[in-house]
Design an enzyme around this catalytic site. Structure first.
Site, PDB file in Angstrom:
ATOM      1  N   HIS A  54       0.932  -1.173  -0.205  1.00 17.18           N
ATOM      2  CA  HIS A  54       0.096   0.147  -0.081  1.00 17.18           C
ATOM      3  C   HIS A  54       0.885   1.267   0.081  1.00 17.18           C
ATOM      4  CE1 HIS A  54      -4.077  -1.835   1.663  1.00 17.18           C
ATOM      5  NE2 HIS A  54      -3.179  -2.609   0.930  1.00 17.18           N
ATOM      6  N   GLU A  56       0.627   4.015   1.605  1.00 20.90           N
ATOM      7  CA  GLU A  56       0.767   4.783   2.750  1.00 20.90           C
ATOM      8  C   GLU A  56       2.122   3.656   3.634  1.00 20.90           C
ATOM      9  OE1 GLU A  56      -2.064   3.454   1.904  1.00 20.90           O
ATOM     10  OE2 GLU A  56      -3.651   4.405   2.914  1.00 20.90           O
ATOM     11  N   CYS A  84      -7.244   2.010   4.709  1.00 24.35           N
ATOM     12  CA  CYS A  84      -7.720   0.895   5.262  1.00 24.35           C
ATOM     13  C   CYS A  84      -7.327   0.493   6.684  1.00 24.35           C
ATOM     14  CB  CYS A  84      -7.320  -0.213   4.274  1.00 24.35           C
ATOM     15  SG  CYS A  84      -5.745  -0.948   4.391  1.00 24.35           S
ATOM     16  N   CYS A  87      -3.481  -0.150   7.164  1.00 24.90           N
ATOM     17  CA  CYS A  87      -2.776   1.254   7.144  1.00 24.90           C
ATOM     18  C   CYS A  87      -3.017   2.145   8.052  1.00 24.90           C
ATOM     19  CB  CYS A  87      -3.069   1.803   5.768  1.00 24.90           C
ATOM     20  SG  CYS A  87      -2.353   0.969   4.450  1.00 24.90           S
TER      21      CYS A  87
END
Length: 154
Positions: A54, A56, A84, A87
């Site tokens: 991801h 992040e 999400c 994260c």
């Protein structure tokens, strides 16, 4: 040049475009510390075949390496899609001060769309969250990406 939230979000959008070009879901992130960008990231889930790819997480890993510490006190994270649950947990564990996200994520977003995880689970660190910045731009990018995928053009 005045560096404000919109300025930094536009840079995160440029990161998202890198993901788009590589056939990744177009999510980009940057981390700012003392008015300087210290890390950038974009989705690499498909490229790296990793659930941890991801934007992040990529940016947080780069920022901790840059600062040579595990905590990112005083840092702000700009991300083009509402984070999400995974994260959100890493953001809190890294002690990021502020998260500014653009588009809402109706299925997995944990700051607004599916509820605010930080209100449900109080940790030892409060994270300030601002959502919806330049949402029209990032939402359109997402729509274009998935339309392209459906039409097998990417």
């Amino acid at each position: 040049m005045i560096k404000n939230d919109e300025y930094y979000m536009r840079i995160a959008i440029l990161e998202a475009k890198k993901a788009y070009i590589k056939g990744e879901v177009p999510v980009g992130a940057i981390i700012v510390y003392q008015d300087k960008i210290i890390a950038r990231g974009y989705n690499v889930r498909e490229t790296k075949k990793s659930v941890f790819g991801h934007a992040e997480i990529v940016a947080i890993m780069k920022a901790t390496k840059k600062l040579k510490q595990k905590f990112l006190d005083g840092c702000s994270l700009y991300v083009t899609l509402e984070p999400c649950l995974m994260c959100a947990g890493v953001i809190q564990a890294a002690r990021i001060k502020k998260v500014i996200y653009s588009a809402r994520e109706p299925k997995f977003g944990c700051f607004e769309s599916q509820g605010n995880v930080y209100q449900l689970f109080k940790g030892n660190h409060d994270v300030q969250v601002i959502g919806g910045l330049l949402e029209e731009v990032t939402s359109q990018m997402m729509k274009d990406f998935f339309k392209t995928i459906r039409e097998n053009k990417l």
